[in-house]
Design a protein around this motif. Structure first.
Motif, PDB file in Angstrom:
ATOM      1  N   SER A 127       0.850  -1.134  -0.050  1.00  0.00           N
ATOM      2  CA  SER A 127       0.014  -0.030  -0.120  1.00  0.00           C
ATOM      3  C   SER A 127       1.098   1.154   0.030  1.00  0.00           C
ATOM      4  O   SER A 127       2.164   1.157   0.176  1.00  0.00           O
ATOM      5  CB  SER A 127      -1.005  -0.019   1.393  1.00  0.00           C
ATOM      6  N   GLY A 128       0.314   2.319  -0.004  1.00  0.00           N
ATOM      7  CA  GLY A 128       1.022   3.572  -0.050  1.00  0.00           C
ATOM      8  C   GLY A 128       1.510   3.662   1.231  1.00  0.00           C
ATOM      9  O   GLY A 128       2.769   4.297   1.499  1.00  0.00           O
ATOM     10  N   TYR A 129       0.962   3.741   2.165  1.00  0.00           N
ATOM     11  CA  TYR A 129       1.337   3.762   3.627  1.00  0.00           C
ATOM     12  C   TYR A 129       2.454   2.675   4.016  1.00  0.00           C
ATOM     13  O   TYR A 129       3.540   3.219   4.506  1.00  0.00           O
ATOM     14  CB  TYR A 129       0.109   3.301   4.438  1.00  0.00           C
TER      15      TYR A 129
ATOM     16  N   THR B 110       8.683  12.706  -3.036  1.00  0.00           N
ATOM     17  CA  THR B 110       7.344  13.288  -3.089  1.00  0.00           C
ATOM     18  C   THR B 110       6.385  12.269  -2.846  1.00  0.00           C
ATOM     19  O   THR B 110       6.779  11.131  -3.396  1.00  0.00           O
ATOM     20  CB  THR B 110       7.173  13.680  -4.799  1.00  0.00           C
ATOM     21  N   ASP B 111       5.384  12.443  -2.386  1.00  0.00           N
ATOM     22  CA  ASP B 111       4.152  11.511  -2.044  1.00  0.00           C
ATOM     23  C   ASP B 111       3.239  12.047  -3.223  1.00  0.00           C
ATOM     24  O   ASP B 111       2.620  13.032  -2.981  1.00  0.00           O
ATOM     25  CB  ASP B 111       3.720  11.389  -0.773  1.00  0.00           C
ATOM     26  N   ASP B 112       3.020  11.432  -4.371  1.00  0.00           N
ATOM     27  CA  ASP B 112       2.085  11.868  -5.401  1.00  0.00           C
ATOM     28  C   ASP B 112       0.819  10.953  -5.313  1.00  0.00           C
ATOM     29  O   ASP B 112       0.478  10.715  -6.466  1.00  0.00           O
ATOM     30  CB  ASP B 112       2.926  11.741  -6.793  1.00  0.00           C
ATOM     31  N   ALA B 113       0.444  10.506  -4.202  1.00  0.00           N
ATOM     32  CA  ALA B 113      -0.941   9.734  -4.060  1.00  0.00           C
ATOM     33  C   ALA B 113      -1.973  10.393  -4.910  1.00  0.00           C
ATOM     34  O   ALA B 113      -2.867   9.673  -5.526  1.00  0.00           O
ATOM     35  CB  ALA B 113      -1.423   9.872  -2.539  1.00  0.00           C
ATOM     36  N   HIS B 114      -2.129  11.767  -4.803  1.00  0.00           N
ATOM     37  CA  HIS B 114      -3.171  12.462  -5.650  1.00  0.00           C
ATOM     38  C   HIS B 114      -2.784  13.299  -6.703  1.00  0.00           C
ATOM     39  O   HIS B 114      -3.399  13.981  -7.463  1.00  0.00           O
ATOM     40  CB  HIS B 114      -3.829  13.534  -4.549  1.00  0.00           C
ATOM     41  N   GLY B 115      -1.487  12.849  -7.377  1.00  0.00           N
ATOM     42  CA  GLY B 115      -1.061  13.381  -8.703  1.00  0.00           C
ATOM     43  C   GLY B 115      -1.124  12.704  -9.685  1.00  0.00           C
ATOM     44  O   GLY B 115      -1.576  12.948 -10.944  1.00  0.00           O
TER      45      GLY B 115
ATOM     46  N   GLY C  22       3.978   7.053  -4.826  1.00  0.00           N
ATOM     47  CA  GLY C  22       2.493   7.155  -4.880  1.00  0.00           C
ATOM     48  C   GLY C  22       1.693   5.672  -4.490  1.00  0.00           C
ATOM     49  O   GLY C  22       2.406   4.930  -4.152  1.00  0.00           O
ATOM     50  N   THR C  23       0.716   5.904  -4.814  1.00  0.00           N
ATOM     51  CA  THR C  23      -0.141   4.749  -4.660  1.00  0.00           C
ATOM     52  C   THR C  23      -1.097   4.482  -5.998  1.00  0.00           C
ATOM     53  O   THR C  23      -1.337   5.145  -6.626  1.00  0.00           O
ATOM     54  CB  THR C  23      -1.455   5.190  -3.486  1.00  0.00           C
ATOM     55  N   LEU C  24      -1.538   3.044  -5.969  1.00  0.00           N
ATOM     56  CA  LEU C  24      -2.194   2.594  -6.878  1.00  0.00           C
ATOM     57  C   LEU C  24      -4.108   2.590  -6.485  1.00  0.00           C
ATOM     58  O   LEU C  24      -4.398   1.850  -7.216  1.00  0.00           O
ATOM     59  CB  LEU C  24      -1.690   1.345  -7.382  1.00  0.00           C
ATOM     60  N   SER C  25      -3.971   2.998  -5.331  1.00  0.00           N
ATOM     61  CA  SER C  25      -5.387   2.984  -4.733  1.00  0.00           C
ATOM     62  C   SER C  25      -6.325   3.929  -5.112  1.00  0.00           C
ATOM     63  O   SER C  25      -7.430   3.967  -4.843  1.00  0.00           O
ATOM     64  CB  SER C  25      -5.320   2.959  -3.434  1.00  0.00           C
ATOM     65  N   LYS C  26      -5.840   5.164  -5.782  1.00  0.00           N
ATOM     66  CA  LYS C  26      -6.723   6.209  -6.008  1.00  0.00           C
ATOM     67  C   LYS C  26      -6.935   6.436  -7.613  1.00  0.00           C
ATOM     68  O   LYS C  26      -7.906   5.536  -7.949  1.00  0.00           O
ATOM     69  CB  LYS C  26      -5.927   7.728  -5.498  1.00  0.00           C
ATOM     70  N   ALA C  27      -6.347   7.304  -8.457  1.00  0.00           N
ATOM     71  CA  ALA C  27      -6.673   7.251  -9.894  1.00  0.00           C
ATOM     72  C   ALA C  27      -6.658   5.841 -10.357  1.00  0.00           C
ATOM     73  O   ALA C  27      -7.061   5.373 -11.600  1.00  0.00           O
ATOM     74  CB  ALA C  27      -5.797   8.340 -10.546  1.00  0.00           C
TER      75      ALA C  27
HETATM   76  C1  LIG Z   1      -1.031  11.623   0.371  1.00  0.00           C
HETATM   77  C2  LIG Z   1      -1.386  10.203   0.639  1.00  0.00           C
HETATM   78  N1  LIG Z   1      -0.261   9.256   0.876  1.00  0.00           N
HETATM   79  C3  LIG Z   1      -0.448   8.133   0.979  1.00  0.00           C
HETATM   80  C4  LIG Z   1      -1.666   7.294   1.167  1.00  0.00           C
HETATM   81  C5  LIG Z   1      -1.798   6.186   1.678  1.00  0.00           C
HETATM   82  O1  LIG Z   1      -1.991   5.303   0.419  1.00  0.00           O
HETATM   83  P1  LIG Z   1      -2.756   3.980   0.521  1.00  0.00           P
HETATM   84  O2  LIG Z   1      -4.215   4.253   0.738  1.00  0.00           O
HETATM   85  O3  LIG Z   1      -2.249   3.364  -0.755  1.00  0.00           O
HETATM   86  O4  LIG Z   1      -2.113   3.340   1.824  1.00  0.00           O
HETATM   87  C6  LIG Z   1      -2.982   8.288   1.043  1.00  0.00           C
HETATM   88  C7  LIG Z   1      -4.000   7.744   1.230  1.00  0.00           C
HETATM   89  O5  LIG Z   1      -4.829   7.906   1.836  1.00  0.00           O
HETATM   90  C8  LIG Z   1      -2.539   9.591   0.858  1.00  0.00           C
HETATM   91  O6  LIG Z   1      -3.609  10.582   0.883  1.00  0.00           O
END
Ligand SMILES: Cc1ncc(COP(=O)(O)O)c(C=O)c1O
Length: 386
Positions: free
Chosen positions: A110-112, A208-213, A238-243
């Motif tokens: 996960s992103g976390y 950079t944390d580009d979760a929302h980019g 970044g994360t694969l859980s959003k876009a």
């Molecule tokens: C800026 C940011 N970084 C990281 C995460 C965590 O990503 P994930 O949901 O894949 O654990 C989130 C999601 O909530 C987020 O908004």
């Protein structure tokens, strides 16, 4: 076996949260399609998710997930370093590295897990972490786990970051400069060209944390590509859980850096690989992001229609915050919007600082222009009371 003192401890903590209007619940929510959800006994047009491109419901993405699940089973059943490294990962990581113009990519659970695994690998006790004050909880968690000295600069203020670096950098061995690319609760872009210049000047590594980019700015390639010239960011997370509509986190970096991460990041090594269906869905979603620029442009253009309708500053991403102040007021505003048929996230501390509770409105390519204008009409009276 129930333990009365433990229950009493939990009850006291919950009561304290209740008194501050900060107790949360888990509303059961069913997605109907890319824009509608069934929750709290009603159907809503949702502006509360992060499925910016509607890919979680896109037939090709769902089909890729189903096919991989049928062929390879529901779970990976071991960490990637043992037997959980399904061949589908190679396609996913190749696509990520290409999209981000990086030498390599590593996918985490996960992103976390990515942030809490990567940050402690590049900063330890003799090091310094300089981070934006509004960084997400998992960046803060990663920084705390690293045991490095951590200081925050004022949100999106490179001159404050420069002052901190100037005063402290020389006392430490290595330095990580951390920011979100698109801020999850503000929707604004980080000033990456200025931060990259600081990283070069002060011998720091920019992450950079580009979760929302991803999938939304920079033609879908994310915040490093949202400026006149691509910005050199050593660690693009970044994360694969959003876009991307699936699940999992990633880091894009040079091959050497990724090799070290594969070898030493604890949340990578000691956690089970993603289910094959999830990896396949994410790979298909990335292909769509890389090849459908019109789709990728839609979330921000919907957000901009909304900000234009309400004469707010133009949206920089798919996220528009409406800061209302108190937690109670924000919850009430969220309920008012629910009565009008819209689900919008009411965000309170600790997600945002006290006194800055807000409605967080997230736009998706699946929203129609009519949805956007109807939401603006419902929000107008709330804003006029602000
Ligand atoms: C800026 C940011 N970084 C990281 C995460 C965590 O990503 P994930 O949901 O894949 O654990 C989130 C999601 O909530 C987020 O908004």
């Amino acid at each position: 076996m129930p333990d009365p003192s433990l229950d009493e401890f939990a009850t006291r903590k919950l009561q304290a949260l209740e008194r501050r209007e900060l107790r949360r619940s888990l509303p059961s929510t069913e997605k109907i399609d890319g824009r509608r959800v069934r929750s709290r006994g009603h159907e809503f047009v949702s502006f509360a998710g992060n499925d910016y491109l509607g890919l979680s419901h896109r037939p090709e993405v769902v089909e890729a997930s189903l096919e991989a699940t049928r062929r390879y089973g529901a779970g990976a059943n071991a960490s990637r370093l043992i037997t959980g490294n399904h061949p589908l990962y190679a396609e996913l990581e190749t696509r990520l590295a290409a999209l981000k113009n990086a030498g390599d990519a590593v996918v985490f659970g996960s992103g976390y897990l990515t942030n809490i695994g990567v940050i402690p690998l590049f900063a330890g006790e003799p090091d310094l972490i300089v981070m934006d004050e509004h960084c997400h909880s998992c960046l803060i968690g990663g920084a705390a786990l690293s045991r490095a000295s951590v200081v925050s600069f004022a949100h999106n203020d490179p001159s404050d970051a420069a002052a901190l670096l100037d005063a402290r950098r020389r006392r430490y061995r290595n330095c990580l400069l951390l920011t979100e690319g698109v801020f999850s609760m503000e929707g604004d872009l980080a000033p990456l060209p200025e931060l990259a210049e600081l990283a070069a000047r002060f011998d720091a590594w920019l992450m950079t944390d580009d979760a929302h980019g991803l999938g939304v700015v920079g033609g879908g390639r994310g915040s490093s590509f949202a400026f006149d010239e691509p910005v050199g960011v050593s660690l693009q997370m970044g994360t694969l859980s959003k876009a991307a509509g699936a699940y999992g986190g990633y880091i894009c970096a040079s091959h050497e850096v990724c090799e070290l991460i594969r070898n030493r990041a604890r949340s990578f090594a000691f956690s089970t690989g993603l289910p094959p269906g999830t990896v396949a869905a994410a790979a298909r979603a990335l292909e769509i992001i890389a090849t459908e620029p019109e789709l990728v442009g839609l979330p921000r253009s919907r957000a901009r229609s909304f900000t234009a309708a309400l004469e707010l500053p133009a949206a920089q991403s798919a996220i528009v915050p409406l800061v209302l102040g108190g937690a109670t007021r924000t919850i009430e505003a969220g309920l008012t919007l629910q009565e009008a048929g819209f689900l919008v996230a009411a965000i309170r501390p600790p997600t945002v600082p006290a006194g800055t509770s807000r409605l967080r409105i997230a736009f998706s390519a699946e929203h129609t222009e009519r949805d956007v204008q109807d939401l603006a009409d419902a929000v107008r009276p709330i804003l006029s009371e602000r």
